[in-house]
Design an enzyme around this catalytic site. Structure first.
Site, mmCIF file in Angstrom:
data_model
loop_
_atom_site.group_PDB
_atom_site.id
_atom_site.type_symbol
_atom_site.label_atom_id
_atom_site.label_comp_id
_atom_site.label_asym_id
_atom_site.label_seq_id
_atom_site.Cartn_x
_atom_site.Cartn_y
_atom_site.Cartn_z
ATOM 1 N N GLU A 144 -23.468 -36.608 32.757
ATOM 2 C CA GLU A 144 -24.197 -37.352 31.712
ATOM 3 C C GLU A 144 -23.297 -38.304 30.944
ATOM 4 O O GLU A 144 -23.065 -38.130 29.734
ATOM 5 C CB GLU A 144 -24.885 -36.383 30.746
ATOM 6 C CG GLU A 144 -26.030 -35.641 31.377
ATOM 7 C CD GLU A 144 -26.805 -34.795 30.378
ATOM 8 O OE1 GLU A 144 -26.278 -34.508 29.286
ATOM 9 O OE2 GLU A 144 -27.932 -34.420 30.695
ATOM 10 N N GLU A 315 -31.357 -31.797 36.476
ATOM 11 C CA GLU A 315 -31.561 -30.687 35.542
ATOM 12 C C GLU A 315 -33.004 -30.769 35.038
ATOM 13 O O GLU A 315 -33.390 -31.776 34.447
ATOM 14 C CB GLU A 315 -30.600 -30.793 34.346
ATOM 15 C CG GLU A 315 -29.137 -30.742 34.733
ATOM 16 C CD GLU A 315 -28.209 -30.843 33.526
ATOM 17 O OE1 GLU A 315 -28.688 -30.738 32.380
ATOM 18 O OE2 GLU A 315 -27.001 -31.058 33.729
HETATM 19 C C1 GAL Z 1 -27.798 -31.456 29.529
HETATM 20 C C2 GAL Z 1 -26.392 -31.169 30.049
HETATM 21 C C3 GAL Z 1 -26.224 -29.712 30.414
HETATM 22 C C4 GAL Z 1 -26.771 -28.845 29.329
HETATM 23 C C5 GAL Z 1 -28.212 -29.189 29.082
HETATM 24 C C6 GAL Z 1 -28.870 -28.322 28.035
HETATM 25 O O1 GAL Z 1 -27.826 -32.590 28.741
HETATM 26 O O2 GAL Z 1 -26.092 -31.953 31.180
HETATM 27 O O3 GAL Z 1 -24.851 -29.448 30.610
HETATM 28 O O4 GAL Z 1 -26.018 -29.024 28.167
HETATM 29 O O5 GAL Z 1 -28.285 -30.517 28.663
HETATM 30 O O6 GAL Z 1 -30.209 -28.705 27.827
#
Ligand code: GAL
Length: 634
Positions: A144, A315
């Site tokens: 990110e 994710e």
């Molecule tokens: C994303 C990040 C992850 C984790 C997640 C939690 O932004 O890439 O590592 O922190 O959020 O929601």
């Protein structure tokens, strides 16, 4: 390309004895990808130069032997504490000059040459060791970029690199002075080394200076990423991705994406609703457990463009997160809906974040597919259901949507620097255009500003674009599509000045913006045909027919033939009317969808999603809240 599911996993968080059972359960749940490694630097290199890759070897072997494909992340988003002893000045600084310290993540400045060398070093170590590993089937660079406001840094390293960047771009201080108009307020420079970063000035810095700095900051992200990609490619044939974020616009994702094979993004619909979508409390209340109906789809379409057709959700929110102002649980069914929506927009893979909820540290309140005690969390059953359903549907190829919508990162920076009136925001303008199209049941392709529309694009929308040279203009005007430009279209030169002849200077459309006014958010200008324009209205000089005007008679939408110009920012009602008429002209079918219902065609099917909290009647059936259905296209 087969649709697939996966999960983000942190073997270094759990005793090694747990890994085999975890892998077995992942496969049992229908998952085929597992992403690992992206924060593991302190375990790969506990002390400078003292490497410990044994555990990573064993984790990859074990996951691979269980039948999983590994996405291996480079760990550069989390340099270990010892890194600061080596490079005390690698930390970023915020606009107030404060150091952004160690103790969380992303504590580095993209322009710091010493850290750039460390990033290349650890990337090379990983690529050399795992580049030919048969289980490593994809890579992720860093994590990110830009998250937690980390693109723009006001460090000394950034200042020095910015001066070099300026010298390359402008060649002489005189050329820079002329380009920026530095005669104004006696801001002329005698040497590139005299130029500081545009923070800590008494009042606003020159917009040309600020834009140059934002372009530079974006280039630093591109270069940082490109260095890792070059190294990985030298050792591996597996595709390389980065996981972008929602509504992060500080660097040009199209430029970063050009060096990668796959775009991916991290989709947290309920977290984003509270802190990024930007609608008021009523909308947030209504969609508290379902998320905004368009925000995820917008990013799916955006990142499909960034990935030139290849994209994933790296994710996916599985339950309550920990980082939004409030963190409700998704309505049962939403995890399945979000997964299917991504597939309907062409995602190859959707990975859930994360496998097991960590009982420790910052994200201990963030749900996973498993609870901290390893029992299934609610999302597990939904993931399993998608895995079962996936096999029943044909795979989809690339399809062109009838509507193309241009989105431009540089315009985000430009209008942030010079909104001219509160509320003028490029992302928001493009997003509201997108939302208005979706409410009419339209499929949309997002285009970068330099892409030509495809053959199937019958309507091209270009809202709020900062600059357009002759080549850009020609691509749209000569595409044969119906085109809508504006507001604020092509209204500046490369170096942030007003062009003369005055904008927008669209070939084939006689319209000139004589001046601009902006107004309070609570004082929209009503339109004669209903609805209103908000924030912004350009006074037009034109001989083109007036299609929409204010109640006072000021032209708002003018056009002749296929080309139309929009002088203001329409509200929902005005947008619906304007877009419906444009679609009719372009021969694109529209329909009015019930509130919260959205559709997308893919793989010969029409998918319908209910993002609202009430059941809805659609196509002669009832779709429950969080409902998804698909029917073959007639
Ligand atoms: C994303 C990040 C992850 C984790 C997640 C939690 O932004 O890439 O590592 O922190 O959020 O929601």
């Amino acid at each position: 390309m087969n649709r697939a599911l996966g999960v983000c996993y942190y073997p270094e968080h759990w005793p090694e004895e747990m890994w085999a059972e975890d892998a077995r359960r992942m496969v049992g749940a229908g998952l085929s990808w597992v992403r690992i490694g992206e924060f593991a630097w302190s375990r790969l290199e506990p002390e400078p130069g003292a490497l410990d890759f044994g555990w990573m070897d064993r984790a990859i072997d074990l996951l691979g032997a269980a039948g999983l494909k590994v996405v291996l992340g480079t760990p550069t988003a989390t340099p270990p504490r010892w890194m600061l002893d080596r490079h005390p000045d690698m930390l970023a600084r915020d606009a107030e000059g404060r150091v952004r310290g160690f103790g969380s993540r992303r504590h580095y400045c993209f322009a710091h040459q010493g850290y750039r060398a460390e990033s290349r070093r650890i990337t090379a170590l990983l690529a050399e060791r795992y580049g030919a590993n048969p289980h490593v089937a994809a890579w992720q660079t860093d994590n990110e970029y830009g998250c937690h406001d980390t693109t723009v840094s006001y460090s000394d390293a950034a200042r020095d690199a910015f001066r070099d960047w300026l010298a390359q771009r402008y060649q002489s201080p005189d050329a820079l002075n002329r380009a920026w108009g530095n005669v104004f307020w006696s801001m002329e420079y005698g040497a590139f080394d005299a130029v500081d970063l545009p923070n800590l000035t008494v009042t606003e810095a020159n917009p040309a200076h600020r834009l140059a700095f934002r372009r530079f900051a974006s280039d630093m992200v591109r270069d940082f990423n490109a260095e890792q990609v070059r190294i990985i490619r030298a050792h591996s044939d597996a595709p390389i991705a980065h996981n972008y974020m929602g509504r992060v616009t500080e660097f040009d994702h199209f430029a970063v994406g050009a060096d990668l094979d796959i775009a991916s993004w991290d989709s947290y619909p309920l977290g984003f609703l509270e802190d990024r979508v930007g609608d008021g409390p009523a909308h947030q209340r209504r969609h508290a457990r379902t998320g905004d109906p368009d925000f995820q789809a917008f990013h799916h379409d955006l990142y499909r463009a960034v990935g030139r057709g290849r994209w994933w959700v790296m994710e996916q929110q599985p339950g309550p997160v920990n980082w939004a102002p409030v963190n409700p649980a998704p309505l049962p069914g939403m995890v399945r809906l979000w997964t299917w929506e991504a597939f309907a927009h062409g995602a190859e893979t959707v990975c859930y974040f994360r496998w097991r909820q960590a009982p420790f540290a910052q994200e201990q309140m963030h749900a996973g597919l498993l609870r901290p005690d390893s029992a299934d969390a609610p999302a597990m059953a939904e993931a399993r259901r998608v895995a079962d359903e996936m096999t029943a549907l044909p795979e989809g190829g690339a399809e062109t949507a009838p509507v193309a919508l241009v989105f431009d990162y540089e315009s985000c920076w430009a209008w942030e620097i010079q909104p001219q009136g509160a509320g003028f925001d490029h992302f928001r303008l493009v997003f509201e255009t997108y939302r208005a199209c979706r409410a009419l049941g339209l499929d949309i392709d997002i285009l970068p500003p330099d892409a030509a529309p495809g053959d199937g694009h019958r309507l091209v929308l270009v809202p709020g674009l900062f600059r357009a040279d002759a080549a850009r203009m020609a691509r749209w005007v000569e595409s044969g599509a119906v085109c809508l430009f504006g507001p604020r279209f092509a209204s500046k030169t490369d170096d942030f000045a007003i062009p003369v002849p005055l904008p927008p200077a669209i070939p084939g459309l006689d319209v000139t913006v004589a001046h601009v006014e902006t107004f309070r958010a609570d004082s929209p200008r009503p339109l004669a045909g209903g609805g209103a324009v908000r924030h912004w209205l350009e006074a037009l000089e034109t001989t083109a027919p007036v299609i929409e005007a204010t109640e006072e008679g000021a032209p708002v939408l003018v056009g002749a033939g296929r080309l139309q110009y929009l002088a203001g920012w329409p509200d929902e009602a005005a947008f619906a009317r304007i877009l419906t008429a444009l679609c009719e002209k372009a021969g694109v079918e529209t329909r009015v969808l019930p509130e919260g219902v959205r559709t997308r065609t893919h793989a010969g099917h029409r998918f319908t999603f209910n993002h609202g909290p009430e059941p809805r009647e659609v196509d002669g059936g009832t779709l429950p809240p969080a409902g998804v259905c698909w029917t073959p296209l007639g």
